[in-house]
Design an enzyme around this catalytic site. Structure first.
Site, PDB file in Angstrom:
ATOM      1  N   THR A 143       0.819  -1.221   0.000  1.00 57.58           N
ATOM      2  CA  THR A 143       0.000   0.000   0.000  1.00 57.58           C
ATOM      3  C   THR A 143       0.847   1.263   0.000  1.00 57.58           C
ATOM      4  O   THR A 143       0.484   2.262  -0.623  1.00 57.58           O
ATOM      5  CB  THR A 143      -0.923   0.000   1.247  1.00 57.58           C
ATOM      6  OG1 THR A 143      -1.796  -1.111   1.150  1.00 57.58           O
ATOM      7  CG2 THR A 143      -1.743   1.260   1.327  1.00 57.58           C
ATOM      8  N   ASP A 147       1.486  -6.372  -4.561  1.00 58.76           N
ATOM      9  CA  ASP A 147       0.696  -6.487  -3.341  1.00 58.76           C
ATOM     10  C   ASP A 147       1.288  -7.703  -2.597  1.00 58.76           C
ATOM     11  O   ASP A 147       1.545  -8.744  -3.214  1.00 58.76           O
ATOM     12  CB  ASP A 147      -0.757  -6.762  -3.737  1.00 58.76           C
ATOM     13  CG  ASP A 147      -1.696  -6.797  -2.548  1.00 58.76           C
ATOM     14  OD1 ASP A 147      -2.671  -6.020  -2.564  1.00 58.76           O
ATOM     15  OD2 ASP A 147      -1.491  -7.614  -1.631  1.00 58.76           O
ATOM     16  N   ASP A 175       0.019  -7.209   4.366  1.00 59.59           N
ATOM     17  CA  ASP A 175      -0.731  -8.470   4.483  1.00 59.59           C
ATOM     18  C   ASP A 175       0.148  -9.666   4.862  1.00 59.59           C
ATOM     19  O   ASP A 175      -0.249 -10.486   5.683  1.00 59.59           O
ATOM     20  CB  ASP A 175      -1.473  -8.775   3.171  1.00 59.59           C
ATOM     21  CG  ASP A 175      -2.648  -7.838   2.945  1.00 59.59           C
ATOM     22  OD1 ASP A 175      -3.009  -7.107   3.897  1.00 59.59           O
ATOM     23  OD2 ASP A 175      -3.210  -7.833   1.836  1.00 59.59           O
ATOM     24  N   THR A 183       2.443 -10.208  14.260  1.00 61.88           N
ATOM     25  CA  THR A 183       1.272 -10.650  13.498  1.00 61.88           C
ATOM     26  C   THR A 183       0.485  -9.421  13.043  1.00 61.88           C
ATOM     27  O   THR A 183       0.373  -8.452  13.799  1.00 61.88           O
ATOM     28  CB  THR A 183       0.353 -11.501  14.411  1.00 61.88           C
ATOM     29  OG1 THR A 183       1.077 -12.655  14.816  1.00 61.88           O
ATOM     30  CG2 THR A 183      -0.918 -11.940  13.728  1.00 61.88           C
TER      31      THR A 183
HETATM   32  N1  ASP Z   1      -2.727  -5.594   0.250  1.00 57.29           N
HETATM   33  C1  ASP Z   1      -1.651  -4.726   0.709  1.00 57.29           C
HETATM   34  C2  ASP Z   1      -0.368  -5.528   0.697  1.00 57.29           C
HETATM   35  O1  ASP Z   1      -0.161  -6.316   1.560  1.00 57.29           O
HETATM   36  C3  ASP Z   1      -1.952  -4.191   2.067  1.00 57.29           C
HETATM   37  C4  ASP Z   1      -0.919  -3.233   2.625  1.00 57.29           C
HETATM   38  O2  ASP Z   1       0.139  -3.037   2.133  1.00 57.29           O
HETATM   39  O3  ASP Z   1      -1.213  -2.624   3.671  1.00 57.29           O
HETATM   40  O4  ASP Z   1       0.429  -5.365  -0.192  1.00 57.29           O
END
Ligand code: ASP
Length: 362
Positions: free
Chosen positions: A14, A58, A91, A167
């Site tokens: 993100t 991602d 994630d 976590t």
């Molecule tokens: N879906 C994103 C990822 O893990 C979530 C994030 O970065 O906060 O790349």
């Protein structure tokens, strides 16, 4: 002391995402864009370089091959930088942190992993704060020049946590990570307050015996400094128990082709129903040399097999105690150990000792 130098490894997440105008979904974007949003980077009066690892993604799409690329990049640049900051999606960040903590033997420099909940281009982003403080932590040294935090850590929302203890707990709030069973290694307020009593400095580690077992198994030679172990095996399954879970479902998981380890997520302090079929399945797995590790569905606390009658049968069937480890830690530690040619007995032995501060063995 010379000014420190830091290498940023950008993998996506993100923090560097922008909205796709057609689908309105967030998608990983390039480093230049991310960098332009943080003019504050120029205020660090030391060298900061950056490298993008492949196409930014991602982190839900991460594979062990991506972890290997991260480790390889750290190894190749190890002598040229004092610390590393890894920008990563939230994630699966805890899996990456755990895996790297095991494969980077002899780490004496910080590897600080961070990301954000809001893209760095957005007004209320948490990304800037996370990135800038991570750089500061990666550059922090003792007066004798040694690293303040020579560990793989996650920094998020003012807390520095041991990576393999962490976590993801929140998909909405800025405080996205938690280290349930281990105190933070630093807290960032007006000052960054380091918990030096808990940081795993090289002289506090007792991991040499563990890595020597691996070397005996895979024929590797130990060199001075950083030794990276690139092998892994992903033939692992996770089975979460629930009241009423069916024999057929458990049996089908246990009979999966090539299965080498099963992580059993049990109740409370490591308890499971005393069903004869479950005992039989565990017995079959033991006979086939499949490792079964007991981790609890409770985040806080530890597995204590034998405390209740409902865990005695697990003990008798050779199930290994996962103690207070996170699920991410158990999965990646198994990948690492199974990939290095150890016998079932050696994997069992090494699962029960702390290699990188990941468990507290009672
Ligand atoms: N879906 C994103 C990822 O893990 C979530 C994030 O970065 O906060 O790349």
């Amino acid at each position: 002391m010379n000014a420190p130098s830091i290498l940023i490894l950008y993998t996506g997440g993100t923090i560097g995402m922008v909205e796709n105008h057609e689908t309105h979904a967030l998608e990983a974007f390039d480093w230049e864009h991310l960098c332009d949003s943080v003019p504050e980077l120029d205020q660090f009066h030391f060298r900061i370089d950056a490298v993008t690892l492949g196409k930014p993604i991602d982190s839900s799409e991460m594979t062990p091959e991506d972890w290997i690329l991260m480790a390889r990049t750290i190894e190749e640049n190890y002598d040229h930088y004092d610390g590393f900051v890894l920008l990563h999606g939230t994630d699966t960040m805890a899996y990456t942190a755990s895996f790297l903590s095991f494969i980077l033997e002899g780490l004496s420099k910080p590897v600080i992993i961070t990301g954000s909940q809001l893209p760095i281009g957005q007004l209320r982003t948490d990304g800037k704060e996370n990135l800038l403080t991570s750089i500061e932590i990666a550059a922090a040294r003792h007066p004798d020049g040694t690293a303040m935090v020579p560990e793989v850590c996650i920094f998020f929302e003012n807390e520095l946590m041991r990576g393999n203890r962490t976590t993801k707990i929140n998909s909405e709030g800025f405080s996205a990570f938690r280290s349930y069973n281990f105190a933070p290694l630093a807290v960032a307020g007006i000052h960054i307050d380091y918990n030096t009593r808990e940081i795993l400095y090289p002289e506090r580690r007792n991991d040499i015996a563990c890595y020597n077992i691996l070397r005996r198994c895979n024929g590797g030679m130990r060199k001075e400094g950083l030794n990276v172990h690139y092998n892994y095996d992903n033939h692992i399954a996770i089975l979460t128990l629930f009241p009423g879970i069916s024999e057929e479902v458990v049996r089908s998981v246990a009979r999966a082709d090539g299965l080498r380890a099963l992580v059993l997520q049990t109740f409370g302090s490591g308890n499971a129903p005393r069903k004869q079929w479950l005992i039989d399945i565990l017995g079959e797995l033991k006979a086939k040399g499949v490792i079964v590790v007991n981790t609890s569905q409770c985040e806080f606390g530890t597995v204590e097999m034998g405390r209740y009658g409902t865990s005695l049968q697990l003990l008798q069937e050779g199930v290994i105690n996962g103690y207070d480890a996170t699920l991410e830690c158990v999965v990646t530690k198994l990948m690492f150990l199974l990939g290095n040619g150890c016998s079932t007995e050696e994997v069992r032995q090494l699962m029960s000792v702390s290699i990188a501060g990941e468990i507290n063995v009672r």
